[in-house]
Design a protein around this motif. Structure first.
Motif, short mmCIF file in Angstrom:
data_model
loop_
_atom_site.label_atom_id
_atom_site.label_comp_id
_atom_site.label_asym_id
_atom_site.label_seq_id
_atom_site.Cartn_x
_atom_site.Cartn_y
_atom_site.Cartn_z
N PHE A 74 0.96 -1.36 0.07
CA PHE A 74 -0.09 -0.04 0.21
C PHE A 74 1.02 1.22 -0.07
CE2 PHE A 74 -2.55 -3.38 2.29
CZ PHE A 74 -3.65 -3.24 1.44
N ARG A 75 0.44 2.16 -0.87
CA ARG A 75 1.26 3.22 -0.93
C ARG A 75 1.26 4.24 0.25
NH1 ARG A 75 -0.98 8.00 -1.83
NH2 ARG A 75 0.89 8.92 -2.76
N HIS A 76 0.32 4.08 1.32
CA HIS A 76 0.46 4.93 2.50
C HIS A 76 1.72 4.58 3.14
CE1 HIS A 76 -2.60 1.98 3.59
NE2 HIS A 76 -1.88 1.97 4.67
N THR A 112 -2.42 1.18 -10.38
CA THR A 112 -2.74 1.10 -9.01
C THR A 112 -2.13 -0.27 -8.28
OG1 THR A 112 -4.99 0.34 -9.44
CG2 THR A 112 -4.41 2.71 -9.06
N LYS A 113 -2.55 -1.48 -9.03
CA LYS A 113 -2.33 -2.76 -8.35
C LYS A 113 -0.92 -3.49 -9.00
CE LYS A 113 -4.64 -1.91 -5.04
NZ LYS A 113 -4.13 -2.01 -3.51
N GLN A 167 1.62 9.06 -11.97
CA GLN A 167 2.49 10.24 -11.02
C GLN A 167 1.67 10.19 -9.68
OE1 GLN A 167 1.93 14.47 -12.38
NE2 GLN A 167 4.05 14.67 -12.27
N ASN A 168 0.42 10.45 -9.66
CA ASN A 168 -0.36 10.36 -8.31
C ASN A 168 0.00 9.02 -7.58
OD1 ASN A 168 -3.47 11.79 -9.45
ND2 ASN A 168 -1.56 12.67 -8.93
N ILE A 169 -0.09 7.92 -7.99
CA ILE A 169 0.09 6.66 -7.04
C ILE A 169 1.49 6.47 -6.67
CG2 ILE A 169 0.02 4.23 -7.35
CD1 ILE A 169 -2.72 5.71 -7.31
N THR A 176 3.69 8.97 -6.08
CA THR A 176 4.22 10.15 -5.42
C THR A 176 4.48 9.57 -4.05
OG1 THR A 176 2.67 11.57 -6.48
CG2 THR A 176 3.36 12.31 -4.37
N PRO A 184 4.97 16.45 -0.01
CA PRO A 184 4.02 16.97 -0.69
C PRO A 184 4.61 17.31 -2.23
CG PRO A 184 4.50 18.36 1.15
CD PRO A 184 5.18 17.17 1.26
N MET A 185 3.82 17.28 -3.11
CA MET A 185 4.29 17.70 -4.28
C MET A 185 4.41 19.14 -4.61
SD MET A 185 4.27 15.22 -6.76
CE MET A 185 3.77 15.75 -8.51
#
Lengths: 445, 314
Positions: free
Chosen positions: A82-84, A285-286, A309-311, A313, A318-319
């Motif tokens: 998970f990216r978090h 995403t996966k 880019q979103n996933i 980051t 922060p960007m």
């Protein structure tokens, strides 16, 4: 499995010589455990320790580089589900299929489209990463002709050669020898011959399996010949890709299961380019490391690049947008002049609303280390003196007639202090939320 | 070498919530695995996509979306019926946008009339949304809830600033409720606790962690959703076990990518597909992150997402 810092420390010389750049061997061991240092930085480590560390510190998903030079892309090396938890490491490579059934002219158009796909977004250059050359004709000479066309028109472009014939593979790989190409299509019938061809061309080998079980079997056989492997489990429907990609990522990271510790390639091609785009969302995403598209639409690339880019980051950083004074529309010397912070989201939303207002403006973006307005103000990154200094040094005074600065409503409290520090300027308090900007700007126009 | 798939099953499960009545009522939630992970657990209900309809004509929507509803969007009843009968909408999200003080300041009584008319005109479940003006919503949604009594509609959004009256209204009229907080799992949890402390059953609550558009903070919504789902499943945190809502259309159709003309930005490709893709990609990624119910605007984007859902199941 990965060693802890203390386990690594036991293998080091314990001389605290500082040659690695760290104050002590223990500090170096901790860096190694976090994968922020490489064992090669220690000049005195024993060969035996090096080997042990090498095995243990090998990332759970093997890193592989496609291509060489400026367009080279690295894939694999992921460490979490998970990216978090932690930043996803290497953004998936987006590739576009080129069939060897196409005429030279049509193939040339696709190649040109790939080379022109680059878009600049928040300071990052985003583009289609590779071409997937597909031996649809079954004819070795056609694949070879396509390969030499790509090599001559786009010599820097990483390629994936797709065929099940070792002979066709050899001919098509020739122009890319030593260029980190990928050979796709090793299955249970042709594995050894294909692995040998990949090895000869110094290419990575992509396995075409029909299940995860088979993929694990094939990688175990192939790795003796080629260490750089990529896997296709055979999944084609979106639901199957989610299942297999998830199992691979978990097996590699949570179980340390080496036979599946390789990057995954997904095929998302669909007749309908919109469906293809949303299926690619699943792969981005996966857990796919290479995505093969059939279409190359500009809107499609823009959406998928943005999602990637979103996933990918870093969730902890922060960007940010570069500190500057940006023009929205074509502002004259009397156009409104606003200021905000450099958190990319703040910038995007504010500039978007200014654009919606259709009132040409200048927008000053102050480096607030990626914090939004209120947070930056609270953290002392968006203060009267910083704002005043930025405005003075920007040279904007020579460009505009009205020395009026519009500040975000949330920092209305700063207006007096800025006026004190910026002589001759009038400070106006704008709306608190960006969505109030169109009404605010129109009312002034 | 034989490979044993590393399945993950969890002790927690999300609440299954029914919205609407009768044959067309929809169920969301009820899973004990991540979205679309039916291969390792129980994933009983596919995500539901609701079409957004407004009480006033959509003047601030981009032309290409306005065009789709030209001829029907002047009247919310006609618009809602069009979505159900022509577009096959499984649910309608009626946004009372015109009640916003800057958008006409329509009275709560008049808004309630609209709710009554729309809910009796369509047989699919209704989601009733305020104008996102905390103060006005607390008046409007009370009247709207009375008008929707007995429909088992989903009412929203209750936020920290106004939840008390809205929760009371949902309780009194036996409705389901949306609780929205801004992009923070702890804020979501806190608001859900406050709401349940008022006696509102957590099994009737839908969590909206706030949506965002692709390239405009999508990664925040995406990760907050994954974290909420993980808390619900792995930590069995009952306060976060409500299904999740993604109110996508309103965020997507105001960003530059859904408005800029190809003539101005040729490298972005044609606007029609770009706009549709922006809404479809945003929604799809949030479905993967854990969304059970999404609100969308463009029929082509809804169609693409529905095809995706079908592929995930098949």
């Amino acid at each position: 499995m990965a060693l802890t810092g203390v386990e690594i420390f036991k293998l080091l010389p314990k001389t605290n010589c500082k040659k690695c750049g760290q104050p002590t061997c223990l500090a170096f061991a901790m860096k190694l455990a976090q994968r922020q240092a490489s064992i090669d930085q220690c000049p005195d480590v024993s060969e035996e320790a090096k080997q042990k560390l090498g095995e243990a510190s090998a990332p759970p998903i093997r890193p592989i580089t496609l291509g060489t030079g400026a367009r080279a892309v690295k894939i694999g090396e992921e460490t979490v589900l998970f990216r978090h938890e932690k930043k996803f490491v290497n953004p998936c490579a987006i590739s576009v299929k080129i069939s060897d059934n196409l005429s030279q002219a049509d193939a040339g158009k696709v190649i040109a489209g790939i080379m022109e796909s680059e878009i600049d977004r928040v300071g990052q250059k985003l583009r289609v990463d590779a071409a997937f050359l597909s031996n649809d004709s079954g004819d070795a000479s056609k694949l070879a002709a396509l390969a030499s066309l790509v090599a001559s028109k786009a010599p820097e472009l990483p390629v994936i050669i797709s065929t099940t014939s070792p002979d066709a593979a050899e001919a098509a790989l020739k122009p890319f020898a030593g260029k980190n190409a990928v050979l796709y299509g090793a299955n249970k019938d042709n594995l050894e011959a294909m692995a040998q061809k990949a090895k000869d061309a110094k290419a990575a080998l992509a396995i075409a399996a029909s299940s995860l079980d088979e993929a694990a079997e094939l990688t175990e056989k192939a790795k003796a010949i080629v260490p750089d492997l990529i896997m296709d489990s055979g999944a084609r429907k979106a639901g199957e890709m989610l299942r297999d990609n998830t199992y691979v990522r978990r097996a590699a990271i949570k179980k340390g299961f080496k036979p599946l510790g390789y990057p995954v390639i997904n095929f998302v091609g669909r007749g309908d380019s919109m469906l293809e785009t949303v299926v690619a969302v699943l792969s981005v995403t996966k857990y796919a490391s290479i995505i093969v598209l059939d279409h190359l639409e500009k809107w499609q690339s823009l959406a998928l690049f943005s999602l990637r880019q979103n996933i990918y980051t870093d969730p902890q950083v922060p960007m940010q947008v570069q500190q500057n004074i940006y023009k929205v529309g074509d502002p004259g010397p009397k156009a409104p002049f606003l200021i905000t912070t450099n958190f990319s989201l703040t910038y995007f939303i504010v500039s978007g609303e200014v654009e919606n207002s259709k009132v040409p403006c200048r927008l000053a973006v102050l480096d607030s280390e990626g914090l939004s307005v209120l947070t930056a103000w609270a953290a002392g990154k968006f203060t009267a003196s910083k704002i005043a200094q930025f405005i003075k040094e920007s040279g904007i005074e020579a460009e505009i007639e009205n020395k009026e600065l519009i500040i975000p409503g949330y920092v209305a409290i700063l207006s007096g202090a800025i006026e004190d520090k910026l002589e001759g300027w009038k400070i106006t308090v704008g709306p608190r939320e960006a969505n109030g900007l169109p009404a605010f700007l129109k009312s002034r126009a | 070498m034989s490979f044993a798939p590393p399945k993950e099953t969890w002790s927690g499960k999300t609440f299954e919530i029914t919205i609407g009545n009768g044959a067309k009522a929809v169920k969301i939630g009820g899973e004990n695995v991540f979205s679309f992970h039916g291969f390792e657990g129980n994933y009983p209900n596919r995500p539901v996509i609701a079409y957004e309809v407004q009480d006033i004509p959509p003047d601030d929507w981009p032309q290409m979306v306005k065009d789709v509803y030209a001829g029907v969007s002047a009247d919310p009843v006609t618009w809602a019926k069009h979505c159900v009968e022509k577009l096959g909408a499984k649910a309608i999200a009626l946004r009372l946008a015109g009640t916003h003080p800057d958008k006409g300041d329509i009275s709560a009584d008049q808004a309630a009339e609209t709710v009554k008319k729309v809910s009796s005109a369509v047989d699919v479940p209704l989601i009733i949304l305020g104008s996102n003006h905390a103060e006005k919503d607390s008046v409007v949604l009370v009247k709207a809830a009375e008008a929707a009594k007995g429909t088992n509609a989903l009412l929203g959004k209750a936020q920290e600033a106004n939840y008390k009256t809205i929760v009371a209204a949902a309780l009194a009229n036996d409705l389901k409720l949306i609780a929205m907080s801004e992009l923070d799992i702890n804020l979501s949890k806190q608001l859900n606790i406050l709401i349940t402390q008022m006696g509102f059953d957590k099994e009737r609550l839908v969590t909206d962690p706030m949506s965002s558009a692709l390239s405009y903070g999508l990664e925040y919504t995406y990760s907050v959703m994954e974290r909420i789902k993980l808390a619900a499943l792995a930590q069995n945190d009952a306060v976060l076990q409500g299904p999740m809502l993604a109110d996508v259309g309103m965020y997507v159709w105001k960003v530059k990518e859904t408005q800029a003309l190809e003539a101005d930005l040729p490298q972005w490709g044609n606007l029609k597909d770009r706009g549709v893709a922006w809404e479809a990609v945003t929604t799809t990624s949030l479905l993967v992150a854990g969304t059970n119910l999404a609100i969308m605007r463009h029929p082509d984007a809804v169609a693409a997402v529905e095809k995706f859902i079908a592929e995930m199941e098949g």
